[in-house]
Design a protein around this motif. Sequence first.
Motif, PDB file in Angstrom:
ATOM      1  N   VAL A   1     -34.183  14.006  -1.759  1.00 62.56           N
ATOM      2  CA  VAL A   1     -34.333  15.458  -1.591  1.00 62.56           C
ATOM      3  C   VAL A   1     -33.851  16.185  -2.845  1.00 62.56           C
ATOM      4  O   VAL A   1     -34.489  17.133  -3.325  1.00 62.56           O
ATOM      5  CB  VAL A   1     -33.557  15.939  -0.354  1.00 62.56           C
ATOM      6  N   GLY A   2     -32.728  15.738  -3.407  1.00 67.20           N
ATOM      7  CA  GLY A   2     -32.207  16.367  -4.610  1.00 67.20           C
ATOM      8  C   GLY A   2     -33.162  16.253  -5.778  1.00 67.20           C
ATOM      9  O   GLY A   2     -33.386  17.224  -6.520  1.00 67.20           O
ATOM     10  N   SER A   3     -33.737  15.076  -5.980  1.00 65.47           N
ATOM     11  CA  SER A   3     -34.673  14.877  -7.084  1.00 65.47           C
ATOM     12  C   SER A   3     -35.917  15.748  -6.916  1.00 65.47           C
ATOM     13  O   SER A   3     -36.409  16.347  -7.878  1.00 65.47           O
ATOM     14  CB  SER A   3     -35.082  13.405  -7.175  1.00 65.47           C
ATOM     15  N   LEU A   4     -36.431  15.835  -5.680  1.00 66.18           N
ATOM     16  CA  LEU A   4     -37.654  16.596  -5.431  1.00 66.18           C
ATOM     17  C   LEU A   4     -37.439  18.096  -5.587  1.00 66.18           C
ATOM     18  O   LEU A   4     -38.293  18.802  -6.148  1.00 66.18           O
ATOM     19  CB  LEU A   4     -38.178  16.304  -4.021  1.00 66.18           C
ATOM     20  N   THR A   5     -36.316  18.593  -5.120  1.00 65.69           N
ATOM     21  CA  THR A   5     -36.103  20.049  -5.085  1.00 65.69           C
ATOM     22  C   THR A   5     -35.434  20.596  -6.336  1.00 65.69           C
ATOM     23  O   THR A   5     -35.666  21.754  -6.704  1.00 65.69           O
ATOM     24  CB  THR A   5     -35.258  20.434  -3.858  1.00 65.69           C
ATOM     25  N   LEU A   6     -34.595  19.808  -6.986  1.00 56.52           N
ATOM     26  CA  LEU A   6     -33.811  20.331  -8.102  1.00 56.52           C
ATOM     27  C   LEU A   6     -34.483  20.150  -9.457  1.00 56.52           C
ATOM     28  O   LEU A   6     -34.091  20.807 -10.426  1.00 56.52           O
ATOM     29  CB  LEU A   6     -32.419  19.682  -8.109  1.00 56.52           C
ATOM     30  N   GLY A   7     -35.481  19.266  -9.549  1.00 60.88           N
ATOM     31  CA  GLY A   7     -36.210  19.117 -10.807  1.00 60.88           C
ATOM     32  C   GLY A   7     -36.849  20.423 -11.258  1.00 60.88           C
ATOM     33  O   GLY A   7     -36.653  20.862 -12.401  1.00 60.88           O
ATOM     34  N   PRO A   8     -37.626  21.097 -10.391  1.00 56.35           N
ATOM     35  CA  PRO A   8     -38.204  22.386 -10.790  1.00 56.35           C
ATOM     36  C   PRO A   8     -37.148  23.431 -11.128  1.00 56.35           C
ATOM     37  O   PRO A   8     -37.359  24.270 -12.015  1.00 56.35           O
ATOM     38  CB  PRO A   8     -39.013  22.799  -9.549  1.00 56.35           C
TER      39      PRO A   8
ATOM     40  N   LEU B   1     -29.607  13.122 -11.975  1.00 52.41           N
ATOM     41  CA  LEU B   1     -30.619  12.235 -12.556  1.00 52.41           C
ATOM     42  C   LEU B   1     -31.751  13.003 -13.221  1.00 52.41           C
ATOM     43  O   LEU B   1     -32.224  12.618 -14.298  1.00 52.41           O
ATOM     44  CB  LEU B   1     -31.177  11.304 -11.479  1.00 52.41           C
ATOM     45  N   VAL B   2     -32.210  14.116 -12.616  1.00 59.99           N
ATOM     46  CA  VAL B   2     -33.328  14.846 -13.219  1.00 59.99           C
ATOM     47  C   VAL B   2     -32.903  15.517 -14.520  1.00 59.99           C
ATOM     48  O   VAL B   2     -33.729  15.735 -15.412  1.00 59.99           O
ATOM     49  CB  VAL B   2     -33.919  15.887 -12.251  1.00 59.99           C
ATOM     50  N   GLY B   3     -31.604  15.842 -14.658  1.00 63.11           N
ATOM     51  CA  GLY B   3     -31.132  16.428 -15.902  1.00 63.11           C
ATOM     52  C   GLY B   3     -30.873  15.399 -16.974  1.00 63.11           C
ATOM     53  O   GLY B   3     -31.345  15.528 -18.113  1.00 63.11           O
ATOM     54  N   THR B   4     -30.147  14.344 -16.628  1.00 61.05           N
ATOM     55  CA  THR B   4     -29.744  13.364 -17.642  1.00 61.05           C
ATOM     56  C   THR B   4     -30.911  12.510 -18.118  1.00 61.05           C
ATOM     57  O   THR B   4     -30.949  12.111 -19.287  1.00 61.05           O
ATOM     58  CB  THR B   4     -28.635  12.456 -17.088  1.00 61.05           C
ATOM     59  N   ASN B   5     -31.863  12.217 -17.234  1.00 58.28           N
ATOM     60  CA  ASN B   5     -33.024  11.438 -17.649  1.00 58.28           C
ATOM     61  C   ASN B   5     -33.782  12.154 -18.768  1.00 58.28           C
ATOM     62  O   ASN B   5     -34.182  11.545 -19.773  1.00 58.28           O
ATOM     63  CB  ASN B   5     -33.936  11.195 -16.448  1.00 58.28           C
TER      64      ASN B   5
ATOM     65  N   ARG C   1     -40.958  18.993 -17.751  1.00 61.11           N
ATOM     66  CA  ARG C   1     -40.452  17.626 -17.842  1.00 61.11           C
ATOM     67  C   ARG C   1     -39.469  17.305 -16.714  1.00 61.11           C
ATOM     68  O   ARG C   1     -39.528  16.230 -16.116  1.00 61.11           O
ATOM     69  CB  ARG C   1     -39.799  17.423 -19.208  1.00 61.11           C
ATOM     70  N   SER C   2     -38.558  18.218 -16.397  1.00 63.78           N
ATOM     71  CA  SER C   2     -37.612  17.957 -15.303  1.00 63.78           C
ATOM     72  C   SER C   2     -38.320  17.941 -13.958  1.00 63.78           C
ATOM     73  O   SER C   2     -37.973  17.159 -13.068  1.00 63.78           O
ATOM     74  CB  SER C   2     -36.495  19.010 -15.303  1.00 63.78           C
ATOM     75  N   THR C   3     -39.313  18.821 -13.785  1.00 61.42           N
ATOM     76  CA  THR C   3     -40.100  18.804 -12.553  1.00 61.42           C
ATOM     77  C   THR C   3     -40.799  17.462 -12.392  1.00 61.42           C
ATOM     78  O   THR C   3     -40.767  16.844 -11.319  1.00 61.42           O
ATOM     79  CB  THR C   3     -41.140  19.940 -12.567  1.00 61.42           C
ATOM     80  N   GLY C   4     -41.451  16.994 -13.461  1.00 61.78           N
ATOM     81  CA  GLY C   4     -42.150  15.714 -13.398  1.00 61.78           C
ATOM     82  C   GLY C   4     -41.223  14.559 -13.124  1.00 61.78           C
ATOM     83  O   GLY C   4     -41.498  13.701 -12.272  1.00 61.78           O
ATOM     84  N   ALA C   5     -40.085  14.526 -13.835  1.00 64.39           N
ATOM     85  CA  ALA C   5     -39.122  13.447 -13.629  1.00 64.39           C
ATOM     86  C   ALA C   5     -38.508  13.511 -12.242  1.00 64.39           C
ATOM     87  O   ALA C   5     -38.342  12.485 -11.570  1.00 64.39           O
ATOM     88  CB  ALA C   5     -38.035  13.504 -14.702  1.00 64.39           C
ATOM     89  N   GLY C   6     -38.161  14.730 -11.793  1.00 63.38           N
ATOM     90  CA  GLY C   6     -37.519  14.874 -10.490  1.00 63.38           C
ATOM     91  C   GLY C   6     -38.398  14.416  -9.347  1.00 63.38           C
ATOM     92  O   GLY C   6     -37.950  13.683  -8.456  1.00 63.38           O
ATOM     93  N   TRP C   7     -39.669  14.819  -9.371  1.00 63.83           N
ATOM     94  CA  TRP C   7     -40.567  14.415  -8.284  1.00 63.83           C
ATOM     95  C   TRP C   7     -40.876  12.933  -8.343  1.00 63.83           C
ATOM     96  O   TRP C   7     -40.994  12.272  -7.304  1.00 63.83           O
ATOM     97  CB  TRP C   7     -41.834  15.257  -8.320  1.00 63.83           C
ATOM     98  N   ALA C   8     -40.995  12.383  -9.541  1.00 63.31           N
ATOM     99  CA  ALA C   8     -41.236  10.943  -9.644  1.00 63.31           C
ATOM    100  C   ALA C   8     -40.055  10.152  -9.098  1.00 63.31           C
ATOM    101  O   ALA C   8     -40.222   9.177  -8.350  1.00 63.31           O
ATOM    102  CB  ALA C   8     -41.504  10.563 -11.100  1.00 63.31           C
ATOM    103  N   ILE C   9     -38.841  10.557  -9.459  1.00 59.77           N
ATOM    104  CA  ILE C   9     -37.646   9.883  -8.955  1.00 59.77           C
ATOM    105  C   ILE C   9     -37.545  10.042  -7.443  1.00 59.77           C
ATOM    106  O   ILE C   9     -37.192   9.102  -6.722  1.00 59.77           O
ATOM    107  CB  ILE C   9     -36.385  10.429  -9.649  1.00 59.77           C
ATOM    108  N   GLY C  10     -37.874  11.235  -6.945  1.00 58.96           N
ATOM    109  CA  GLY C  10     -37.820  11.464  -5.499  1.00 58.96           C
ATOM    110  C   GLY C  10     -38.793  10.579  -4.735  1.00 58.96           C
ATOM    111  O   GLY C  10     -38.446   9.996  -3.699  1.00 58.96           O
ATOM    112  N   VAL C  11     -40.011  10.463  -5.241  1.00 60.72           N
ATOM    113  CA  VAL C  11     -41.000   9.571  -4.611  1.00 60.72           C
ATOM    114  C   VAL C  11     -40.510   8.128  -4.678  1.00 60.72           C
ATOM    115  O   VAL C  11     -40.657   7.352  -3.720  1.00 60.72           O
ATOM    116  CB  VAL C  11     -42.368   9.723  -5.291  1.00 60.72           C
TER     117      VAL C  11
END
Length: 466
Positions: A77-84, A133-137, A400-410
């Motif tokens: 949930v964190g990766s999906l919502t916080l990336g954007p 993770l979405v920030g540091t990646n 980039r953070s949106t893309g990484a966050g949703w990918a990590i969330g999936v």
Amino acid sequence: MASVQDHDTGDLRHRIEHAPMGAYQWLIIGICTFLNALDGYDVLAMAFTATPVTEEFGLSGSELGFLLSAGLLGMAVGSLTLGPVADRIGRRNMTILAIVVNAAGLFLSATSANAAELGVWRIVTGLGIGGILVGTNVLSSEYASRARRGLAVSIYAAGYGVGASLGGTAAVWMMSEYGWRSVYTLGGALTVVALILVVFLLPESAAYLYNRRPAGALEKINRIARKVGQAPVSALPAPLGPDGGTRAAGPASGTASGTAGEDDRGIGALFNRNHRKVTVLVWVSFFAVMFGFYFVNSWTPRLLNESGLTQNQGVVAGIMLTLGGTIGSLLFGFLTARWSTRSTLFWFTIGSAVAIVLFISSTAIVWAVFALGIVVGMLINGCIAGLYVLTPQAYPASMRSTGAGWAIGVGRAGAILAPLATGGLLDVGWTPQSVYTGVAGVVLIASVALWMLRRSDIEANRAPRR
């Protein structure tokens, strides 16, 4: 001539991309690696405290299963919502906020009076890790040079295994001396240390400052320039409109335009005509690889025991997986200094699938199980490292953070499903050999997705210049 000079040297992103990495950039990688190690520590913390938590709260198997999955659910949930959100408020700001949430979840986990409370705080902890993770990646990718990006992000990815190994060792000692709650208190204390490091040492993403232009953006860019050993920037280029304009030179620019217009911002941009195919294939790869990774790391000791090995031999095989994991992450980084990220990751997924089948087929020879355990850990962890390298290279800086966050969330969805699916298959009569073979097939789905990605115009398809 002046315009050429400005293009070659004026843009700090271009200079970071092509200049040798300095000490400050490696410090950024080190801080991001430490934060990723906290992820590894947190996942193992619940696994190692499972027995005393079960005894204290009188848990059933399903209740324990919920607690083991709660952290992963929060991470998803964190990766999906916080990336954007990170793309809007900044990667550094998101990382700081997420660390505070993570620390609060860990400290509150240590105060839990029952399983329900612990489950809530595990979800909160996972939310924080997802945001971290979405920030540091993205930051570890953006502050690495093009020539060293694969190695830098692979070092970052290796932090997970280091944190899991050292954290697990520390957890065993802490529980014997101070009880299971001390494991979460220690995690919270380490997270506070990470917060101090980030506040005082970690910079904002240069790509974010160029694209979003917050107040004082030029001054912040020049502070970063001084720290990375570059000359100051005299002025920021004019923002680009939705039609793209001049190609940006920022690191990991992803598609043909590193600085994009409004249609390259937000969750919807993941499925516009420029990114739809890339998004679907990256998500499929993340889901399949994470499924295989979490299956191997969570079920191996038990399934080896069912296949004839002793309990201690199963534990040793699990340690071999962790040992191989650190090697694999670093190996992936070295290989991407010569070949493209996508092609390297493609062959790692093929190797992982083959190694998984050979691993479970060798249970009659103990030394072969241990040796192949290192190989499986090396390859499947190399796949994880590869996905962390590939994803920021698949999108422009503005998303980039949106893309990484949703990918990590999936991917975390695959991580959650793997243990549940394995248990169900065993209940209906699948043997360990058939389960491992099925998981190898899932990993091969990632191979197919990566093969289909080969014609996309993304940095992950380009080998570094030598």
